[in-house]
Design a protein around this motif. Structure first.
Motif, PDB file in Angstrom:
ATOM      1  N   ALA A  77     -93.098  65.148 -60.948  1.00  0.00           N
ATOM      2  CA  ALA A  77     -91.663  64.934 -61.152  1.00  0.00           C
ATOM      3  C   ALA A  77     -91.428  63.743 -62.083  1.00  0.00           C
ATOM      4  N   TRP A  78     -92.211  62.699 -61.879  1.00  0.00           N
ATOM      5  CA  TRP A  78     -92.120  61.511 -62.737  1.00  0.00           C
ATOM      6  C   TRP A  78     -92.401  61.879 -64.196  1.00  0.00           C
ATOM      7  N   SER A  79     -93.430  62.687 -64.399  1.00  0.00           N
ATOM      8  CA  SER A  79     -93.809  63.077 -65.763  1.00  0.00           C
ATOM      9  C   SER A  79     -92.750  63.968 -66.408  1.00  0.00           C
ATOM     10  N   LYS A  80     -91.889  64.578 -65.590  1.00  0.00           N
ATOM     11  CA  LYS A  80     -90.813  65.434 -66.099  1.00  0.00           C
ATOM     12  C   LYS A  80     -89.498  64.676 -66.265  1.00  0.00           C
ATOM     13  N   GLY A  81     -89.569  63.345 -66.213  1.00  0.00           N
ATOM     14  CA  GLY A  81     -88.394  62.541 -66.524  1.00  0.00           C
ATOM     15  C   GLY A  81     -87.539  62.126 -65.348  1.00  0.00           C
ATOM     16  N   ILE A  82     -88.067  62.249 -64.135  1.00  0.00           N
ATOM     17  CA  ILE A  82     -87.300  61.885 -62.936  1.00  0.00           C
ATOM     18  C   ILE A  82     -87.935  60.661 -62.279  1.00  0.00           C
ATOM     19  N   VAL A  83     -87.153  59.619 -62.095  1.00  0.00           N
ATOM     20  CA  VAL A  83     -87.633  58.426 -61.394  1.00  0.00           C
ATOM     21  C   VAL A  83     -87.760  58.752 -59.916  1.00  0.00           C
ATOM     22  N   VAL A  84     -88.909  58.458 -59.324  1.00  0.00           N
ATOM     23  CA  VAL A  84     -89.137  58.712 -57.901  1.00  0.00           C
ATOM     24  C   VAL A  84     -89.268  57.370 -57.181  1.00  0.00           C
ATOM     25  N   VAL A  85     -88.447  57.190 -56.136  1.00  0.00           N
ATOM     26  CA  VAL A  85     -88.476  55.978 -55.320  1.00  0.00           C
ATOM     27  C   VAL A  85     -88.845  56.377 -53.898  1.00  0.00           C
ATOM     28  N   ALA A  86     -89.867  55.718 -53.337  1.00  0.00           N
ATOM     29  CA  ALA A  86     -90.326  56.053 -51.987  1.00  0.00           C
ATOM     30  C   ALA A  86     -90.396  54.809 -51.118  1.00  0.00           C
ATOM     31  N   ALA A  87     -90.188  54.999 -49.829  1.00  0.00           N
ATOM     32  CA  ALA A  87     -90.324  53.914 -48.863  1.00  0.00           C
ATOM     33  C   ALA A  87     -91.794  53.633 -48.597  1.00  0.00           C
ATOM     34  N   ALA A  88     -92.101  52.374 -48.289  1.00  0.00           N
ATOM     35  CA  ALA A  88     -93.484  51.965 -48.019  1.00  0.00           C
ATOM     36  C   ALA A  88     -93.941  52.338 -46.612  1.00  0.00           C
ATOM     37  N   GLY A  89     -92.997  52.718 -45.747  1.00  0.00           N
ATOM     38  CA  GLY A  89     -93.348  53.048 -44.366  1.00  0.00           C
ATOM     39  C   GLY A  89     -93.307  51.828 -43.468  1.00  0.00           C
ATOM     40  N   ASN A  90     -93.306  52.087 -42.166  1.00  0.00           N
ATOM     41  CA  ASN A  90     -93.129  51.029 -41.171  1.00  0.00           C
ATOM     42  C   ASN A  90     -94.388  50.765 -40.348  1.00  0.00           C
ATOM     43  N   ASN A  91     -95.552  50.905 -40.984  1.00  0.00           N
ATOM     44  CA  ASN A  91     -96.826  50.753 -40.266  1.00  0.00           C
ATOM     45  C   ASN A  91     -97.464  49.375 -40.432  1.00  0.00           C
ATOM     46  N   GLY A  92     -96.766  48.444 -41.107  1.00  0.00           N
ATOM     47  CA  GLY A  92     -97.312  47.098 -41.279  1.00  0.00           C
ATOM     48  C   GLY A  92     -97.247  46.294 -39.992  1.00  0.00           C
ATOM     49  N   PRO A  93     -97.720  45.065 -39.988  1.00  0.00           N
ATOM     50  CA  PRO A  93     -98.343  44.400 -41.131  1.00  0.00           C
ATOM     51  C   PRO A  93     -99.815  44.813 -41.279  1.00  0.00           C
ATOM     52  N   GLY A  94    -100.444  44.301 -42.277  1.00  0.00           N
ATOM     53  CA  GLY A  94    -101.841  44.631 -42.518  1.00  0.00           C
ATOM     54  C   GLY A  94    -102.001  45.388 -43.815  1.00  0.00           C
ATOM     55  N   GLU A  95    -103.094  45.155 -44.510  1.00  0.00           N
ATOM     56  CA  GLU A  95    -103.343  45.815 -45.786  1.00  0.00           C
ATOM     57  C   GLU A  95    -103.562  47.310 -45.627  1.00  0.00           C
ATOM     58  N   ASN A  96    -103.281  48.039 -46.706  1.00  0.00           N
ATOM     59  CA  ASN A  96    -103.492  49.487 -46.759  1.00  0.00           C
ATOM     60  C   ASN A  96    -102.696  50.220 -45.678  1.00  0.00           C
ATOM     61  N   THR A  97    -101.453  49.794 -45.466  1.00  0.00           N
ATOM     62  CA  THR A  97    -100.598  50.445 -44.464  1.00  0.00           C
ATOM     63  C   THR A  97     -99.401  51.156 -45.094  1.00  0.00           C
ATOM     64  N   VAL A  98     -99.397  51.300 -46.427  1.00  0.00           N
ATOM     65  CA  VAL A  98     -98.327  52.046 -47.095  1.00  0.00           C
ATOM     66  C   VAL A  98     -98.557  53.535 -46.857  1.00  0.00           C
ATOM     67  N   THR A  99     -97.490  54.247 -46.506  1.00  0.00           N
ATOM     68  CA  THR A  99     -97.602  55.671 -46.186  1.00  0.00           C
ATOM     69  C   THR A  99     -97.491  56.535 -47.445  1.00  0.00           C
ATOM     70  N   TYR A 100     -97.873  57.814 -47.308  1.00  0.00           N
ATOM     71  CA  TYR A 100     -97.697  58.802 -48.380  1.00  0.00           C
ATOM     72  C   TYR A 100     -96.235  59.214 -48.443  1.00  0.00           C
ATOM     73  N   PRO A 101     -95.638  59.417 -49.602  1.00  0.00           N
ATOM     74  CA  PRO A 101     -96.204  59.377 -50.948  1.00  0.00           C
ATOM     75  C   PRO A 101     -96.121  58.000 -51.615  1.00  0.00           C
ATOM     76  N   GLY A 102     -95.812  56.964 -50.845  1.00  0.00           N
ATOM     77  CA  GLY A 102     -95.634  55.638 -51.407  1.00  0.00           C
ATOM     78  C   GLY A 102     -96.838  55.082 -52.130  1.00  0.00           C
ATOM     79  N   ILE A 103     -98.025  55.625 -51.842  1.00  0.00           N
ATOM     80  CA  ILE A 103     -99.232  55.117 -52.513  1.00  0.00           C
ATOM     81  C   ILE A 103     -99.438  55.744 -53.895  1.00  0.00           C
ATOM     82  N   ALA A 104     -98.611  56.714 -54.257  1.00  0.00           N
ATOM     83  CA  ALA A 104     -98.753  57.360 -55.568  1.00  0.00           C
ATOM     84  C   ALA A 104     -98.641  56.321 -56.681  1.00  0.00           C
ATOM     85  N   LYS A 105     -99.485  56.455 -57.694  1.00  0.00           N
ATOM     86  CA  LYS A 105     -99.615  55.419 -58.723  1.00  0.00           C
ATOM     87  C   LYS A 105     -98.358  55.240 -59.570  1.00  0.00           C
TER      88      LYS A 105
END
Length: 293
Positions: A148-176
């Protein structure tokens, strides 16, 4: 929301007659209630849970998120970040706030296929999938948001509520490619909210990518409820922080409608204010800095 608007310096846009007018925003969530704050600005509704034709929200989460992005109800002294934007509502979560990844994937695929007609510029995904989700589904979700991003649409996602701690961002928030948002005020959460202190998902990802890029207010946010057409509700989470940034981007795209998603992200990066002691995000975003970046 008045507190949030002050924190992000939203008045800078309003003083210049920038309200997100004409910017089409897709909200993937629990649906939307026919709230007075959205009157005349909901362009379309699609239900990927029960396939019902009439717009509804049997949970309240989606209505709350939509209100943060751009609700407007003067009699309740309420205004979202971009009160002039237009909405496309995609119901992908049920009454319990749960859903299937394939519903999210189908909704985004349909958005891209039909976007010559709908002209959606931003997708807000205040939905997080757990690490335990089927790996194939995880990859499909990451692929579709990047598509969707490559087709010209800005995508905004929530990081999720699994913190604190590293590597706790949920999908699709980890998308590059996409913009991921966490809560800057997650330390203010109490047990009565059902969230622990420091709830905001934190990076870096397993690929050592900084996520979330941006932190925004997400705790004790007053927005639209489903009790009545004028009803309001209080909610907390990164689900509330993401639409704050979505609304800010809607303001940006009214002023600069031809920006590509990559150009939008670069403007946000240039405008960011670093948060001391937090190397796992870009920082905090202000409307005035963003519009002048």
């Amino acid at each position: 929301m008045n507190r949030v608007l002050k924190l992000v310096h939203a008045e800078y846009a309003y003083e210049r007659n920038i309200y997100g007018r004409g910017v089409h925003v897709a909200v993937l969530d629990t649906g939307a209630f026919a709230h007075a704050a959205f009157e005349g600005r909901i362009i379309s509704f699609q239900d990927y849970v029960y396939a019902l034709p009439q717009m509804y929200d049997d949970n309240g989460h989606g209505t709350h998120v939509t209100g943060i992005i751009g609700g407007h109800l003067p009699q309740a002294r309420f205004q979202g970040v971009a009160p002039g934007c237009l909405f496309h509502i995609y119901k992908v979560l049920n009454a319990g706030g749960n859903g299937k990844i394939r519903s999210v994937i189908m909704a985004i695929d349909d958005i891209v296929k039909n976007n010559q007609k709908n002209k959606i510029k931003i997708i807000n995904i205040s939905v997080g999938m757990a690490e335990s989700t089927e790996k194939t589904d995880q990859n499909k979700l990451l692929d579709i948001v990047d598509y969707a991003w490559s087709k010209g649409i800005v995508v905004v996602a929530a990081a999720g509520n699994n913190g604190p701690g590293e590597n706790t961002v949920t999908y699709p928030g980890i998308a590059k490619k996409i913009i991921t948002v966490g809560s800057i005020d997650d330390r203010n959460a109490g047990s009565r909210l059902g969230l622990k202190k420091g709830y905001s998902g934190t990076g870096p990802t397993k690929e050592c990518i900084i996520k979330p890029e941006i932190l925004a207010p997400g705790t004790n946010i007053r927005s639209c409820g489903i009790q009545s057409q004028n009803g309001m509700a209080m909610k907390s989470g990164t689900s509330m922080a993401a639409p704050v940034v979505t609304g800010m981007i809607a303001l940006l795209l009214e002023r600069y409608p031809d920006l590509t998603p990559t150009e939008v992200k670069l403007k946000l990066y240039k405008a960011i204010v670093e948060i001391k002691g937090n190397p796992n995000c870009w920082g905090f975003l202000y409307v005035d800095r963003m519009l002048n970046a």
